[in-house]
Design a protein around this motif. Structure first.
Motif, PDB file in Angstrom:
ATOM      1  N   UNK A   3       0.334  -1.188   0.457  1.00 35.42           N
ATOM      2  CA  UNK A   3       0.378  -0.011  -0.315  1.00 35.42           C
ATOM      3  C   UNK A   3       0.985   1.253   0.254  1.00 35.42           C
ATOM      4  N   UNK A   4       0.193   1.634  -0.990  1.00 33.56           N
ATOM      5  CA  UNK A   4       1.158   3.392  -1.140  1.00 33.56           C
ATOM      6  C   UNK A   4       0.518   4.692  -1.440  1.00 33.56           C
ATOM      7  N   UNK A   5      -0.976   4.592  -1.077  1.00 39.23           N
ATOM      8  CA  UNK A   5      -1.706   5.838  -1.067  1.00 39.23           C
ATOM      9  C   UNK A   5      -2.019   5.892  -2.504  1.00 39.23           C
ATOM     10  N   UNK A   6      -2.956   7.092  -2.546  1.00 39.93           N
ATOM     11  CA  UNK A   6      -3.853   7.811  -3.787  1.00 39.93           C
ATOM     12  C   UNK A   6      -3.254   8.923  -4.069  1.00 39.93           C
ATOM     13  N   UNK A   7      -3.084   9.737  -4.410  1.00 40.88           N
ATOM     14  CA  UNK A   7      -3.294  11.256  -5.438  1.00 40.88           C
ATOM     15  C   UNK A   7      -5.147  12.030  -5.357  1.00 40.88           C
ATOM     16  N   UNK A   8      -4.914  12.924  -5.365  1.00 41.19           N
ATOM     17  CA  UNK A   8      -6.251  14.219  -5.172  1.00 41.19           C
ATOM     18  C   UNK A   8      -6.429  13.975  -7.476  1.00 41.19           C
ATOM     19  N   UNK A   9      -7.680  13.680  -7.462  1.00 39.29           N
ATOM     20  CA  UNK A   9      -7.260  13.334  -8.905  1.00 39.29           C
ATOM     21  C   UNK A   9      -7.769  12.176  -8.596  1.00 39.29           C
ATOM     22  N   UNK A  10      -7.334  11.052  -8.123  1.00 47.10           N
ATOM     23  CA  UNK A  10      -7.010   9.720  -8.642  1.00 47.10           C
ATOM     24  C   UNK A  10      -8.393   8.916  -8.515  1.00 47.10           C
ATOM     25  N   UNK A  11      -8.518   8.110  -9.145  1.00 46.53           N
ATOM     26  CA  UNK A  11      -9.677   7.069  -8.908  1.00 46.53           C
ATOM     27  C   UNK A  11      -9.903   5.463  -7.941  1.00 46.53           C
ATOM     28  N   UNK A  12     -10.119   5.440  -6.923  1.00 47.29           N
ATOM     29  CA  UNK A  12      -9.862   4.321  -6.837  1.00 47.29           C
ATOM     30  C   UNK A  12     -10.706   3.478  -6.880  1.00 47.29           C
ATOM     31  N   UNK A  13     -10.979   1.982  -7.404  1.00 46.47           N
ATOM     32  CA  UNK A  13     -11.117   0.097  -6.996  1.00 46.47           C
ATOM     33  C   UNK A  13     -10.819  -0.913  -6.167  1.00 46.47           C
ATOM     34  N   UNK A  14     -12.159  -1.018  -5.792  1.00 46.40           N
ATOM     35  CA  UNK A  14     -12.557  -1.240  -4.647  1.00 46.40           C
ATOM     36  C   UNK A  14     -12.771  -3.124  -4.924  1.00 46.40           C
ATOM     37  N   UNK A  15     -11.841  -4.173  -5.007  1.00 46.80           N
ATOM     38  CA  UNK A  15     -11.895  -5.175  -5.649  1.00 46.80           C
ATOM     39  C   UNK A  15     -12.223  -6.176  -4.814  1.00 46.80           C
ATOM     40  N   UNK A  16     -12.632  -7.669  -5.067  1.00 47.31           N
ATOM     41  CA  UNK A  16     -12.872  -8.705  -4.175  1.00 47.31           C
ATOM     42  C   UNK A  16     -11.812 -10.095  -4.952  1.00 47.31           C
ATOM     43  N   UNK A  17     -11.028 -10.188  -4.146  1.00 48.71           N
ATOM     44  CA  UNK A  17      -9.463 -10.864  -5.024  1.00 48.71           C
ATOM     45  C   UNK A  17      -9.977 -12.133  -4.686  1.00 48.71           C
ATOM     46  N   UNK A  18     -10.226 -13.388  -5.420  1.00 48.12           N
ATOM     47  CA  UNK A  18     -10.367 -14.665  -4.826  1.00 48.12           C
ATOM     48  C   UNK A  18      -8.924 -15.802  -6.040  1.00 48.12           C
ATOM     49  N   UNK A  19      -8.486 -16.157  -4.914  1.00 52.10           N
ATOM     50  CA  UNK A  19      -7.888 -16.486  -5.670  1.00 52.10           C
ATOM     51  C   UNK A  19      -7.580 -18.804  -5.195  1.00 52.10           C
ATOM     52  N   UNK A  20      -6.645 -19.680  -6.179  1.00 55.40           N
ATOM     53  CA  UNK A  20      -6.336 -20.493  -5.973  1.00 55.40           C
ATOM     54  C   UNK A  20      -4.701 -20.544  -5.394  1.00 55.40           C
ATOM     55  N   UNK A  21      -3.398 -19.076  -5.643  1.00 58.10           N
ATOM     56  CA  UNK A  21      -2.356 -19.238  -5.561  1.00 58.10           C
ATOM     57  C   UNK A  21      -1.856 -19.268  -4.254  1.00 58.10           C
ATOM     58  N   UNK A  22      -1.047 -19.371  -3.972  1.00 62.55           N
ATOM     59  CA  UNK A  22       0.023 -19.803  -2.387  1.00 62.55           C
ATOM     60  C   UNK A  22       0.460 -18.327  -2.386  1.00 62.55           C
TER      61      UNK A  22
END
Length: 409
Positions: free
Chosen positions: A29-48
């Motif tokens: 995590x490194x933050x956002x910026x003024x005017x940037x957009x945010x996308x909130x994802x639910x991530x499901x994975x079978x990766x280790x």
């Protein structure tokens, strides 16, 4: 020897179109910026899981499904191009000019997952589940999906299923087996979403090798339960790396009560050309010409809509990611297809509409046929083709009458 040369050529192409030495570990995590957009994802994975917080998950296989909420920051529109992921040139990234990670939060199946869904479902209560393709690292899949969600403007709760890919051109077979390994987990995710009373409808979208995993999970569900869950209404397969004969069998196994399928195909897809060569020289679904037999009749009988992107300029030399990189296609995804609606002339414009119907009738309408030649997106939709055929005939007659009047003495 020929197979080795094929892999070398593909490796060179992926090297040209790939990461190009970008930094690894962008998920810290490194933050956002003024005017940037945010996308909130639910991530499901079978990766280790990885011990590196910037990587989170490796390309190896885990024994159980993991769920994580990841919020991605997308730079202001003035600093980016629609259809592209702006990867940071160094870490930490500059959120005003590159994608960055805002937060990462592991969650558990059950109450936490339901809470995320209820907090992110739009008024339509539609969920969009995306399954990535071959040669993808975890962060590749997450950032690409964030870009698709943002650029399409899709009104959905965005969920991504990411399976174990080693992200190496030479691990094609490992990746393919990883999709098989992940079938049960994807079906489990689909079952959970379908049984959640808060969810209205589900659209599944898959790219490349992820199409195999997606259709196999649906086939497995249909065999287990007698049909695909009714809430899964639409399936979008982009550049599907799928044997056409196998796909036909998979569709048959799903029965008549299956979702509505839409395909994105492109005959100049170089990645699928290589896949065909290493898979017995059988046509790949993402490279078919929907205007020729036997595909034309098969598509009509199955009620499958095809968007042919062959004439559309791709954003990479492989022409394998047009569905996500083309502003025109991303707009169609958000405006109509993800919502399960039919693409019409009002969505793609007159030239594209004529191109759609010209698949069956251009040779009969004289000068109207020339309109379709330069069409960037050609649509084959068996549900609306007759209506468009009639429109094209009238257009052709009108053009002929106009020309006739202009040259009459």
């Amino acid at each position: 020897m020929r197979l080795a040369r094929t892999f070398i050529c593909l490796a060179l192409m992926f090297g040209i179109a790939g990461c190009g030495g970008r930094p690894v570990g962008v998920l810290v995590p490194s933050g956002s910026a003024d005017g940037a957009s945010k996308v909130d994802l639910l991530v499901a994975t079978t990766r280790k899981p990885s011990e590196d917080p910037g990587i989170l998950f490796t390309g190896e296989r885990a024994r159980q499904l993991s769920l994580t909420e990841i919020v991605v920051s997308i730079p202001p529109e003035k600093n980016r191009t629609v259809g592209q992921v702006q990867w940071p040139k160094k870490l930490p990234p500059d959120p005003s000019r590159a994608f960055s990670t805002v937060s990462v939060e592991p969650i558990e199946a059950g109450p936490q997952t339901r809470a995320w869904l209820e907090g992110h479902l739009p008024r339509s209560r539609r969920v969009l589940i995306f399954v990535h393709g071959f040669n993808n690292r975890f962060e590749d899949a997450v950032y690409r999906y964030a870009q698709i969600v943002h650029d399409s403007g899709a009104d959905v709760a965005p969920v991504i299923f990411t399976w174990p890919s080693r992200a190496s051109i030479f691990d094609y077979n490992y990746d393919k087996e990883s999709t098989n390994y992940s079938r049960d987990a994807l079906e489990e995710l689909l079952q959970r979403a379908s049984k959640d009373p808060a969810v209205g409808e589900i659209t599944l979208m898959a790219h490349s090798m992820g199409s195999w995993l997606t259709v196999e999970a649906l086939r497995q569900m249909a065999i287990r339960d007698g049909r695909v869950a009714p809430k899964i209404t639409d399936v979008i397969l982009a550049s599907p790396d799928l044997d056409v004969d196998v796909f036909s069998q998979q569709m048959r196994a799903m029965g008549k009560d299956r979702p509505k399928f839409t395909l994105f195909v492109s005959r100049d897809d170089r990645a699928l050309t290589v896949s065909r060569r290493i898979s017995g020289n059988i046509d790949r679904l993402g490279q078919i010409d929907p205007t020729v037999e036997p595909y034309r009749s098969q598509l009509e009988n199955a009620g499958i809509t095809v968007l042919d992107l062959t004439a559309l300029k791709g954003g990479d030399r492989l022409n394998h990611g047009k569905f996500a990189e083309s502003p025109e296609v991303v707009r169609l995804l958000g405006n109509r297809l993800i919502a399960g609606q039919t693409v019409t002339d009002s969505d793609v414009g007159l030239g594209e509409r004529v191109g759609a119907v010209a698949l069956g009738t251009a040779q009969t309408v004289g000068s109207a046929a020339s309109v379709a030649v330069s069409t960037p997106i050609m649509i084959f939709d068996p549900r609306t083709r007759q209506t468009y055929d009639d429109q094209l005939r009238r257009l052709g007659q009108s053009m002929e009458n106009t020309v006739g009047s202009a040259v009459a003495p």
